[in-house]
Design a protein around this motif. Sequence first.
Motif, PDB file in Angstrom:
ATOM      1  N   ILE A  81     -25.615  11.877  30.085  1.00  0.00           N
ATOM      2  CA  ILE A  81     -26.984  11.079  30.216  1.00  0.00           C
ATOM      3  C   ILE A  81     -28.127  11.815  29.526  1.00  0.00           C
ATOM      4  N   SER A  82     -28.715  11.096  28.697  1.00  0.00           N
ATOM      5  CA  SER A  82     -29.970  11.646  28.054  1.00  0.00           C
ATOM      6  C   SER A  82     -31.229  11.597  29.340  1.00  0.00           C
ATOM      7  N   ALA A 128     -31.964   5.421  33.494  1.00  0.00           N
ATOM      8  CA  ALA A 128     -30.973   5.837  34.640  1.00  0.00           C
ATOM      9  C   ALA A 128     -30.730   6.944  35.086  1.00  0.00           C
ATOM     10  N   SER A 129     -31.496   7.913  34.231  1.00  0.00           N
ATOM     11  CA  SER A 129     -31.069   9.550  34.399  1.00  0.00           C
ATOM     12  C   SER A 129     -31.737   9.994  35.777  1.00  0.00           C
ATOM     13  N   ASP A 130     -32.653   9.534  36.412  1.00  0.00           N
ATOM     14  CA  ASP A 130     -33.126   9.897  37.543  1.00  0.00           C
ATOM     15  C   ASP A 130     -32.170   9.534  38.632  1.00  0.00           C
ATOM     16  N   VAL A 131     -31.785   8.314  38.652  1.00  0.00           N
ATOM     17  CA  VAL A 131     -30.696   7.671  39.641  1.00  0.00           C
ATOM     18  C   VAL A 131     -29.489   8.545  39.419  1.00  0.00           C
ATOM     19  N   ASN A 154     -20.170  17.817  39.831  1.00  0.00           N
ATOM     20  CA  ASN A 154     -20.866  18.727  39.258  1.00  0.00           C
ATOM     21  C   ASN A 154     -21.670  18.270  38.148  1.00  0.00           C
ATOM     22  N   ARG A 155     -22.887  18.640  38.255  1.00  0.00           N
ATOM     23  CA  ARG A 155     -23.821  18.505  37.103  1.00  0.00           C
ATOM     24  C   ARG A 155     -24.147  19.696  36.218  1.00  0.00           C
ATOM     25  N   MET A 156     -24.458  19.517  35.061  1.00  0.00           N
ATOM     26  CA  MET A 156     -24.911  20.729  34.102  1.00  0.00           C
ATOM     27  C   MET A 156     -25.832  20.264  33.030  1.00  0.00           C
ATOM     28  N   SER A 170     -29.879  16.525  27.733  1.00  0.00           N
ATOM     29  CA  SER A 170     -29.066  15.927  28.595  1.00  0.00           C
ATOM     30  C   SER A 170     -28.361  16.578  29.585  1.00  0.00           C
ATOM     31  N   THR A 171     -27.738  15.801  30.626  1.00  0.00           N
ATOM     32  CA  THR A 171     -26.900  16.351  31.742  1.00  0.00           C
ATOM     33  C   THR A 171     -25.611  15.824  31.519  1.00  0.00           C
TER      34      THR A 171
END
Length: 178
Positions: A59-60, A65-68, A128-130, A135-136
């Motif tokens: 996600i950019s 929507a990135s915060d949620v 996991n998030r990277m 982006s993430t």
Amino acid sequence: MPAHRFSSSLSPDELKALFRGHPGGVAVITADAGDGPVALTATSVASVSAEPPLLIFSISAQSSASDVLSRAETVVVHLLDAHDIDIAKLGATGGIDRFAQSHRWSRLSSGEPVYRDVRAWVRCAVINRMDAGSSTVIAAHALQSHVERDVRAGEPGDALVYHNRTWHRLGEHSRLED
């Protein structure tokens, strides 16, 4: 590895031009971290492991929507076909309430927002998030799924893909070999 460690790098425009010719399957990702549902259209969804069942998407940071999605413990990934073009366009349009049409969506018993009548969806736990540039990348474990319109092995189906800034339908006409 940070980009500054390389002596040269493609520009954003060069990378975009490169990937314009590389089609991607279309998905809509929904989540709710307690502040109300969000949705976005993505072409970055990929299956990475069958055992355990894992998928990834990116996600950019510019996405509304990135915060949620950075806080949600679970997500629903909707895997779309050409019959779902309206949902794909809905998730790709900025500045609108993607959940205003209450007849188009509901909540799973576990609370996640899910669009009705799409080809298939999979409920996932984020594992996991990277951070990856602007982006993430999110890795998710598939927990539950529903297939509304199945595609049998070897059949063309009615896949929805995004290629060169345009929506396309794959079908019998696009098959090259058996």
